[in-house]
Write a protein that holds these residues in place. Structure first.
Motif, short mmCIF file in Angstrom:
data_model
loop_
_atom_site.label_atom_id
_atom_site.label_comp_id
_atom_site.label_asym_id
_atom_site.label_seq_id
_atom_site.Cartn_x
_atom_site.Cartn_y
_atom_site.Cartn_z
N SER A 1 -87.71 78.69 -35.55
CA SER A 1 -87.63 79.08 -34.15
C SER A 1 -88.69 80.13 -33.89
O SER A 1 -89.46 80.51 -34.79
N MET A 2 -88.71 80.65 -32.67
CA MET A 2 -89.70 81.68 -32.31
C MET A 2 -89.56 82.93 -33.17
O MET A 2 -90.52 83.67 -33.35
N ASP A 3 -88.36 83.18 -33.70
CA ASP A 3 -88.14 84.43 -34.40
C ASP A 3 -87.56 84.25 -35.80
O ASP A 3 -87.03 85.19 -36.38
N SER B 1 -81.81 72.70 -38.22
CA SER B 1 -82.65 73.19 -37.12
C SER B 1 -83.18 72.05 -36.26
O SER B 1 -83.72 72.28 -35.19
N ARG B 2 -83.03 70.81 -36.72
CA ARG B 2 -83.58 69.66 -36.00
C ARG B 2 -82.67 69.16 -34.88
O ARG B 2 -83.03 68.24 -34.15
N SER C 1 -90.07 73.77 -28.08
CA SER C 1 -89.62 72.40 -28.29
C SER C 1 -90.24 71.76 -29.52
O SER C 1 -89.80 70.70 -29.96
N SER C 2 -91.30 72.38 -30.09
CA SER C 2 -91.96 71.76 -31.24
C SER C 2 -91.41 72.24 -32.57
O SER C 2 -91.92 71.85 -33.62
N TYR C 3 -90.42 73.09 -32.56
CA TYR C 3 -89.80 73.53 -33.82
C TYR C 3 -88.78 72.51 -34.27
O TYR C 3 -88.20 71.81 -33.46
N MET D 1 -95.84 80.39 -22.34
CA MET D 1 -94.88 80.26 -23.43
C MET D 1 -95.29 81.20 -24.57
O MET D 1 -96.43 81.17 -25.03
N LYS D 2 -94.39 82.02 -25.04
CA LYS D 2 -94.70 82.94 -26.13
C LYS D 2 -94.93 82.17 -27.42
O LYS D 2 -94.26 81.20 -27.71
N LYS D 3 -95.90 82.63 -28.20
CA LYS D 3 -96.14 82.06 -29.51
C LYS D 3 -95.37 82.88 -30.55
O LYS D 3 -95.11 84.06 -30.37
N LEU D 4 -95.03 82.25 -31.66
CA LEU D 4 -94.32 82.95 -32.73
C LEU D 4 -95.21 84.06 -33.29
O LEU D 4 -96.37 83.84 -33.62
N LEU D 5 -94.68 85.26 -33.38
CA LEU D 5 -95.45 86.40 -33.86
C LEU D 5 -95.48 86.40 -35.38
O LEU D 5 -94.44 86.50 -36.04
#
Length: 549
Positions: free
Chosen positions: A84-86, A196-197, A61-63, A1-5
């Motif tokens: 989110s991721m981005d 966002s929830r 899923s944790s955002y 799973m990619k982590k947020l950059l």
């Protein structure tokens, strides 16, 4: 799973030269530690404090994830949310910390070996007590509240909810976070974080529901019955069992001054014929139900080859909200619109992972009509009490195609009433009938204004009976600017009605039917429908689906 950059670094000046501490907190309620919680972490020194929840796994899923940075020099803080991721946002607050006030009390006690003083404040009628220490020469707290007291090791809300420190550790440095962030104002921050929830599925936006030959379909929305019905195909994601699903509709008058029946509905297409075929080809192409009173009722009951619509929500427009707000009354400030919002989690199997036809209807004969927006929101956290595995649509007498010739629900003027036969190919357990009912028609002697008992029969045996009635209609006066006023001091919107009020949702009731074996069954509804008076007649809009395991 990619982590947020993380791209842009926050400047934590002087961190490496300061004495840094990490405090871990846990929550408890009524003396019991709350299970499955994410610990609150405070990393702090003399210059700044960072507050965040320690997540087990940073995945999609944790955002959303939040953390706070308090700048001790300026007595300000920045609140960050990773949506989110981005995408990440933040807001800055330079006033809240300085405005906090406390009552300082003489008690002391030891927590984790440190002598703590006590302070108290009241926020929104909640009494909050703080136990804090000055021994470490640093400040910090597990929430924004109390950040300037000292190092808060325990917070107690109303005597029963406690956030308490469980460990205090020295650390080399306070970890910086590189965030590519967007700065927003405080209200926008709260709004974006809230949205966002959950997952919002837009259905209609400012859709006009009117009566006009000029109403036309487009590439995404089909219009029927001279514009009184709008339908579109919607793709739903897979929805986890236990999720909560809400439907919301916002309505305002675009010309029509009257209270009207509205329906937000789904069209089942799992059989050879569907209500959509009737919309396209005319009500007369739908299966006909008769009960011996000489009338033909189109598309109201399930057959071997047809399922009626499933009402997600039955709602009623008020008298002219927004369009007629110029009709002033002293001490009355009219609403700008009406929001109808209802939990429809019990219908999850009809939506999850499927592409379905969703429609909205408001029966009216006005060229301006009504303007509506509608969404369905999916909330994955939290548990829904309704977790069905199977749904069987049975009937809907709400004549959604009224303006295209669909007969009114007047089949209750004899003993047969409405009767539907259905076949279960396998047994069903813990069955409930999701039943919506509203009475209409006539003036003071019509069923709209006269309580009438609804009786449910299953396989020939009376199972349930009740009298649907609403006595709270006067609560919604401020949504009804065009409601007529009478000589007795009441407005039309004040009057009690057969399970509806102008400007409200009519909630379904859930009738326990127990277990049913596989095979053929019959369900019947009877209502002592009133007799016609001149040109006025009574009718009943009822709909029902079986929900069970």
């Amino acid at each position: 799973m990619k982590k947020l950059l993380f791209i842009v670094l926050l400047g934590f000046s002087g961190i490496l030269d300061a004495q840094n501490y990490q405090i871990t907190y846990q929550r408890s309620s009524n003396g019991t530690v709350i299970e499955g919680q994410e610990p609150i972490i405070v990393e702090t020194n003399a210059l700044l404090t960072k507050v965040y929840n320690k997540t087990k796994d940073v995945t999609v899923s944790s955002y959303p994830q939040e953390f706070t940075i308090i700048d001790r020099a300026s007595t300000s803080f920045q609140q960050f949310a990773i949506l989110s991721m981005d995408r990440a946002i933040y807001m800055k607050d330079s006033t809240t910390l300085a405005k906090q006030s406390f009552e300082y009390l003489p008690e002391t006690k030891k927590i984790l070996g440190y002598t703590c003083k006590k302070a108290k404040t009241i926020v929104n009628s909640n009494t909050i007590e703080f136990w804090y220490t000055d021994a470490l020469k640093i400040k910090g707290a597990p929430t924004i509240l109390g950040q300037n007291l000292g190092l808060v090791l325990e917070m107690v809300r109303n005597g029963n909810f406690v956030i308490s420190a469980v460990t205090i550790d020295k650390i080399k440095t306070i970890r910086s976070n590189g965030l590519k962030t967007q700065k927003v104002d405080a209200l926008t921050y709260k709004d974006l974080l809230w949205k966002s929830r959950f997952n919002t599925i837009p259905i209609f936006k400012d859709q006009v529901i009117n009566f006009s030959n000029e109403s036309k379909s487009n590439d995404s929305i089909l219009r029927f019955a001279n514009g009184t019905i709008a339908v579109r195909k919607v793709k739903f994601p897979e929805i986890k069992i236990g999720s909560q699903i809400f439907a919301d509709v916002t309505e305002q008058s675009n010309g029509d001054a009257y209270d009207r029946t509205g329906s937000f509905f789904m069209i089942p297409t799992d059989k050879a014929l569907s209500f959509l075929d009737g919309l396209k080809n005319g009500a007369k192409t739908l299966p006909i139900y008769t009960n011996g009173n000489g009338k033909e009722y189109q598309g109201v009951v399930a057959t071997e080859h047809y399922n009626p619509v499933v009402e997600l929500m039955r709602f009623f427009t008020p008298f002219g909200v927004k369009q007629y707000n110029y009709l002033e009354l002293k001490d009355k400030t009219w609403a700008e619109n009406v929001l109808y919002r209802q939990d429809i989690s019990d219908l999850l199997p009809l939506l999850s992972g499927k592409e379905v036809w969703i429609g909205i209807n408001i029966g009216n004969y006005d060229k301006g009509g009504h303007k509506v927006s509608a969404n369905i929101t999916i909330h994955s956290e939290g548990e829904s009490k309704a977790q069905p595995t199977r749904i069987v649509p049975l009937f809907c007498t709400n004549n959604i195609m009224e303006m295209a010739g669909q007969e009114y629900g007047t089949m209750f003027n004899n003993e047969k009433g409405l009767e539907v036969s259905f076949t279960l190919d396998q047994p069903m357990k813990n069955i409930k009938l999701r039943y919506i009912t509203t009475g209409h028609g006539g003036w003071e002697n019509g069923d709209e204004f006269v309580p009438k008992k609804n009786t449910i029969y299953l396989n020939g045996k009376e199972t349930f009976g009740f009298t649907p009635w609403r006595q709270d209609c006067g609560s919604y006066r401020l949504s009804n600017p065009a409601s007529g006023n009478f000589g007795n001091g009441l407005s039309s919107s004040d009057y009690s009605r057969s399970n509806w009020c102008p400007g409200t949702v009519t909630n379904p009731i859930f009738i326990d039917l127990g277990d049913l074996p596989a095979g053929n069954h019959t369900l019947k509804v009877t209502i002592p429908q009133g007799l016609p008076e001149g040109g006025s007649f009574s009718s009943w809009n009822i709909s029902g689906v079986l929900i069970g395991e």
